[in-house]
Design a protein around this motif. Structure first.
Motif, PDB file in Angstrom:
ATOM      1  N   VAL A   1      -0.869  13.629  -6.125  1.00 42.02           N
ATOM      2  CA  VAL A   1      -0.713  12.185  -6.295  1.00 42.02           C
ATOM      3  C   VAL A   1      -0.974  11.818  -7.759  1.00 42.02           C
ATOM      4  N   ALA A   2      -0.031  11.103  -8.379  1.00 47.13           N
ATOM      5  CA  ALA A   2      -0.181  10.684  -9.771  1.00 47.13           C
ATOM      6  C   ALA A   2      -1.079   9.455  -9.840  1.00 47.13           C
ATOM      7  N   VAL A   3      -2.082   9.508 -10.711  1.00 48.56           N
ATOM      8  CA  VAL A   3      -3.041   8.413 -10.863  1.00 48.56           C
ATOM      9  C   VAL A   3      -2.838   7.764 -12.226  1.00 48.56           C
ATOM     10  N   PRO A   4      -2.656   6.421 -12.278  1.00 47.29           N
ATOM     11  CA  PRO A   4      -2.447   5.761 -13.573  1.00 47.29           C
ATOM     12  C   PRO A   4      -3.692   5.826 -14.445  1.00 47.29           C
ATOM     13  N   ASP A   5      -3.502   6.149 -15.705  1.00 46.96           N
ATOM     14  CA  ASP A   5      -4.602   6.178 -16.663  1.00 46.96           C
ATOM     15  C   ASP A   5      -4.649   4.873 -17.447  1.00 46.96           C
ATOM     16  N   PRO A   6      -5.723   4.645 -18.203  1.00 47.14           N
ATOM     17  CA  PRO A   6      -5.832   3.381 -18.945  1.00 47.14           C
ATOM     18  C   PRO A   6      -4.676   3.210 -19.920  1.00 47.14           C
ATOM     19  N   PRO A   7      -4.196   1.973 -20.120  1.00 46.83           N
ATOM     20  CA  PRO A   7      -3.174   1.744 -21.143  1.00 46.83           C
ATOM     21  C   PRO A   7      -3.723   2.093 -22.515  1.00 46.83           C
ATOM     22  N   PRO A   8      -2.856   2.510 -23.448  1.00 47.25           N
ATOM     23  CA  PRO A   8      -3.332   2.957 -24.761  1.00 47.25           C
ATOM     24  C   PRO A   8      -4.219   1.943 -25.469  1.00 47.25           C
ATOM     25  N   ALA A   9      -3.881   0.661 -25.379  1.00 48.33           N
ATOM     26  CA  ALA A   9      -4.684  -0.357 -26.067  1.00 48.33           C
ATOM     27  C   ALA A   9      -6.099  -0.389 -25.527  1.00 48.33           C
ATOM     28  N   ALA A  10      -6.234  -0.300 -24.197  1.00 48.71           N
ATOM     29  CA  ALA A  10      -7.569  -0.322 -23.588  1.00 48.71           C
ATOM     30  C   ALA A  10      -8.317   0.959 -23.897  1.00 48.71           C
ATOM     31  N   ALA A  11      -7.599   2.079 -23.920  1.00 45.81           N
ATOM     32  CA  ALA A  11      -8.247   3.354 -24.151  1.00 45.81           C
ATOM     33  C   ALA A  11      -8.842   3.450 -25.544  1.00 45.81           C
ATOM     34  N   GLU A  12      -8.235   2.759 -26.505  1.00 42.68           N
ATOM     35  CA  GLU A  12      -8.706   2.845 -27.879  1.00 42.68           C
ATOM     36  C   GLU A  12      -9.802   1.839 -28.186  1.00 42.68           C
ATOM     37  N   ASP A  13      -9.987   0.844 -27.342  1.00 41.47           N
ATOM     38  CA  ASP A  13     -10.885  -0.261 -27.671  1.00 41.47           C
ATOM     39  C   ASP A  13     -12.175  -0.173 -26.871  1.00 41.47           C
TER      40      ASP A  13
ATOM     41  N   VAL B   1     -16.494   5.795  -7.796  1.00 45.23           N
ATOM     42  CA  VAL B   1     -16.362   4.353  -7.589  1.00 45.23           C
ATOM     43  C   VAL B   1     -15.865   3.664  -8.852  1.00 45.23           C
ATOM     44  N   ASN B   2     -16.380   4.084 -10.005  1.00 45.11           N
ATOM     45  CA  ASN B   2     -15.965   3.466 -11.264  1.00 45.11           C
ATOM     46  C   ASN B   2     -14.474   3.624 -11.511  1.00 45.11           C
ATOM     47  N   ALA B   3     -13.905   4.744 -11.072  1.00 44.93           N
ATOM     48  CA  ALA B   3     -12.474   4.980 -11.284  1.00 44.93           C
ATOM     49  C   ALA B   3     -11.611   4.142 -10.349  1.00 44.93           C
ATOM     50  N   THR B   4     -12.110   3.831  -9.157  1.00 42.97           N
ATOM     51  CA  THR B   4     -11.251   3.204  -8.152  1.00 42.97           C
ATOM     52  C   THR B   4     -10.861   1.770  -8.493  1.00 42.97           C
ATOM     53  N   SER B   5     -11.800   0.972  -8.987  1.00 40.88           N
ATOM     54  CA  SER B   5     -11.478  -0.438  -9.254  1.00 40.88           C
ATOM     55  C   SER B   5     -10.429  -0.599 -10.347  1.00 40.88           C
ATOM     56  N   PRO B   6     -10.545   0.091 -11.502  1.00 40.09           N
ATOM     57  CA  PRO B   6      -9.468  -0.014 -12.498  1.00 40.09           C
ATOM     58  C   PRO B   6      -8.124   0.500 -11.989  1.00 40.09           C
ATOM     59  N   ILE B   7      -8.150   1.583 -11.200  1.00 38.74           N
ATOM     60  CA  ILE B   7      -6.892   2.100 -10.655  1.00 38.74           C
ATOM     61  C   ILE B   7      -6.217   1.048  -9.784  1.00 38.74           C
TER      62      ILE B   7
ATOM     63  N   ARG C   1       0.843  -1.201   0.000  1.00 37.26           N
ATOM     64  CA  ARG C   1       0.000   0.000   0.000  1.00 37.26           C
ATOM     65  C   ARG C   1       0.882   1.256   0.000  1.00 37.26           C
ATOM     66  N   ASP C   2       0.704   2.110  -1.005  1.00 34.54           N
ATOM     67  CA  ASP C   2       1.421   3.368  -1.072  1.00 34.54           C
ATOM     68  C   ASP C   2       0.432   4.525  -0.948  1.00 34.54           C
ATOM     69  N   ARG C   3       0.912   5.749  -1.175  1.00 39.87           N
ATOM     70  CA  ARG C   3       0.037   6.913  -0.986  1.00 39.87           C
ATOM     71  C   ARG C   3      -1.160   6.883  -1.937  1.00 39.87           C
ATOM     72  N   LEU C   4      -0.926   6.464  -3.186  1.00 40.40           N
ATOM     73  CA  LEU C   4      -2.032   6.370  -4.135  1.00 40.40           C
ATOM     74  C   LEU C   4      -3.100   5.413  -3.620  1.00 40.40           C
ATOM     75  N   THR C   5      -2.661   4.292  -3.082  1.00 45.35           N
ATOM     76  CA  THR C   5      -3.610   3.316  -2.542  1.00 45.35           C
ATOM     77  C   THR C   5      -4.463   3.942  -1.454  1.00 45.35           C
ATOM     78  N   TRP C   6      -3.836   4.677  -0.552  1.00 44.72           N
ATOM     79  CA  TRP C   6      -4.578   5.276   0.563  1.00 44.72           C
ATOM     80  C   TRP C   6      -5.518   6.382   0.091  1.00 44.72           C
ATOM     81  N   VAL C   7      -5.136   7.125  -0.948  1.00 43.55           N
ATOM     82  CA  VAL C   7      -6.038   8.149  -1.493  1.00 43.55           C
ATOM     83  C   VAL C   7      -7.282   7.497  -2.083  1.00 43.55           C
ATOM     84  N   VAL C   8      -7.075   6.392  -2.804  1.00 41.22           N
ATOM     85  CA  VAL C   8      -8.218   5.681  -3.373  1.00 41.22           C
ATOM     86  C   VAL C   8      -9.099   5.109  -2.264  1.00 41.22           C
TER      87      VAL C   8
END
Length: 390
Positions: free
Chosen positions: A182-194, A114-120, A6-13
């Motif tokens: 806090v930096a939040v990971p975005d969808p990978p390019p392949a997933a974002a396009e599909d 909520v929708n953002a938290t599970s993929p993150i 668990r890091d800071r991003l985890t705790w923010v989520v």
């Protein structure tokens, strides 16, 4: 054994889920109290759950594309601000139109969070993703466990249920401050396009997810009314008693997080359905207040891990498109939240609350049937749960 770091991003989520959890579990007990203020039937009052649900559907329809364009981090912060605005509208008066609008805003913006938290969490933690999702949702119910107590206390001292719900705004402000930088990971390019169709295995997992959410919201919205009508509990005590469900759900998610690091999601989900059914049997049959509260706890213990398990399965069967899966799951959640409490409320108006609560075991049984008969699950395990006990 898989490790969860668990890091800071985890705790923010986790904190974001905690704030929305407080809102959701304060919202449930306020529906019967608002019904008394407005002088409406249970079915009409249940429309507030429907408004919340429509918001989840709206969010689900656009979430994946918005995530691609603006990023998950902005969706979380903007969603929390939207929830705050929706709460202010919901508590601002007794008019049905205004309270329904507030619920709609909260449902749309809160579901986006909520929708953002599970993929993150899934992307950030890899194989430990399901465990982190369960832990995050445990954090949500842990903070949510305070909500019925706050609402009940506010009613008992004469401040009213609105004062209890406004406490959520303090939590939102704290999370926004915690998440700065806090930096939040975005969808990978392949997933974002599909944005193509999801596989059949996903939709089987989706059906189980919808039914599990229907059970959770049927119980959290109407359990306090069952205690009042059947066992004669006073309003404030019945609202506060919902804490037993939420404490049970929190414990179920904490235990589930540990078990998900080692066991099949399908096997664990079947176990939780059985525990929930046992809790319902205790609640539905006992004439004792104390035993009824125990039944609520056991019911919550079973329900707790069902959402983390089912959303993790849906993401695992999404073909590498977690944001699209989360959006479609939100649509399913909206359908469940809008339909199940409304149907239970309508049945309660017609046949009484106790008889109406038979909807709960019907939903649990249907979930188990789909899980057991789904060809997509036979011989398969989620990519995130490959370890067995030694």
């Amino acid at each position: 054994m898989i490790e969860l770091t668990r890091d800071r991003l985890t705790w923010v989520v986790y904190a974001s889920l905690g704030v929305y959890g407080f809102f959701i579990y304060s919202f449930g007990p306020t529906v019967p109290l608002l019904r008394e203020d407005q002088g409406t039937s249970r079915a009409v009052s249940g429309l507030h759950g429907t408004a919340l649900a429509i918001g989840a559907i709206v969010s689900g329809l656009f979430f994946a594309r918005l995530s691609d364009r603006v990023g998950r981090g902005l969706l979380i912060s903007g969603g929390l601000i939207g929830v705050a605005a929706g709460i202010l509208v919901y508590v601002s008066g007794d008019g049905l139109t205004l309270t329904l609008l507030g619920a709609l805003i909260c449902g749309t913006c809160g579901s986006t969070v909520v929708n953002a938290t599970s993929p993150i969490l899934s992307d950030h933690h890899g194989k430990a993703g399901p465990a982190s999702i369960s832990e995050g949702n445990a954090f949500a119910t842990a903070s949510g466990a305070l909500a019925p107590l706050v609402v009940g206390a506010a009613v008992a001292v004469g401040l009213g249920w609105r004062a209890g719900m406004l406490v959520t705004l303090l939590g939102i402000a704290a999370v926004l401050l915690l998440g700065r930088g806090v930096a939040v990971p975005d969808p990978p390019p392949a997933a974002a396009e599909d944005h193509s169709r999801l596989p059949r295995a996903f939709w089987m997992a989706w059906a189980v997810l919808v039914l599990c959410i229907a059970v959770e919201f049927s119980v959290t919205v109407w359990a306090s009314d069952l205690l009042r009508q059947r066992l004669g509990m006073v309003t404030a005590t019945a609202a506060a008693s919902l804490t037993a469900v939420i404490v049970g759900m929190t414990l179920g998610r904490v235990i589930g997080a540990r078990l998900m690091l080692r066991h099949s999601l399908e096997r664990l989900l079947l176990l939780t359905l059985g525990v929930a059914a046992a809790g319902f049997a205790i609640l539905w049959t006992t004439p004792s207040v104390g035993i009824a509260i125990l039944g609520l706890f056991v019911l919550g213990l079973g329900m707790g891990a069902q959402y983390p398990l089912s959303i993790s399965r849906a993401i695992a069967f999404s073909g590498g498109r977690p944001d699209l899966a989360a959006g479609r799951a939100s649509i399913g959640a909206g359908l469940a939240i809008g339909t199940a409490p409304f149907v239970l409320g309508a049945l309660a108006d017609a046949y009484g609350t106790r008889t109406a609560f038979l909807l709960v075991p019907a939903l649990l049984g249907t979930s188990a049937t789909i899980l057991l008969t789904s060809g997509a699950d036979r011989g398969q395990r989620s990519a995130t749960t490959q370890h067995r006990d030694p």
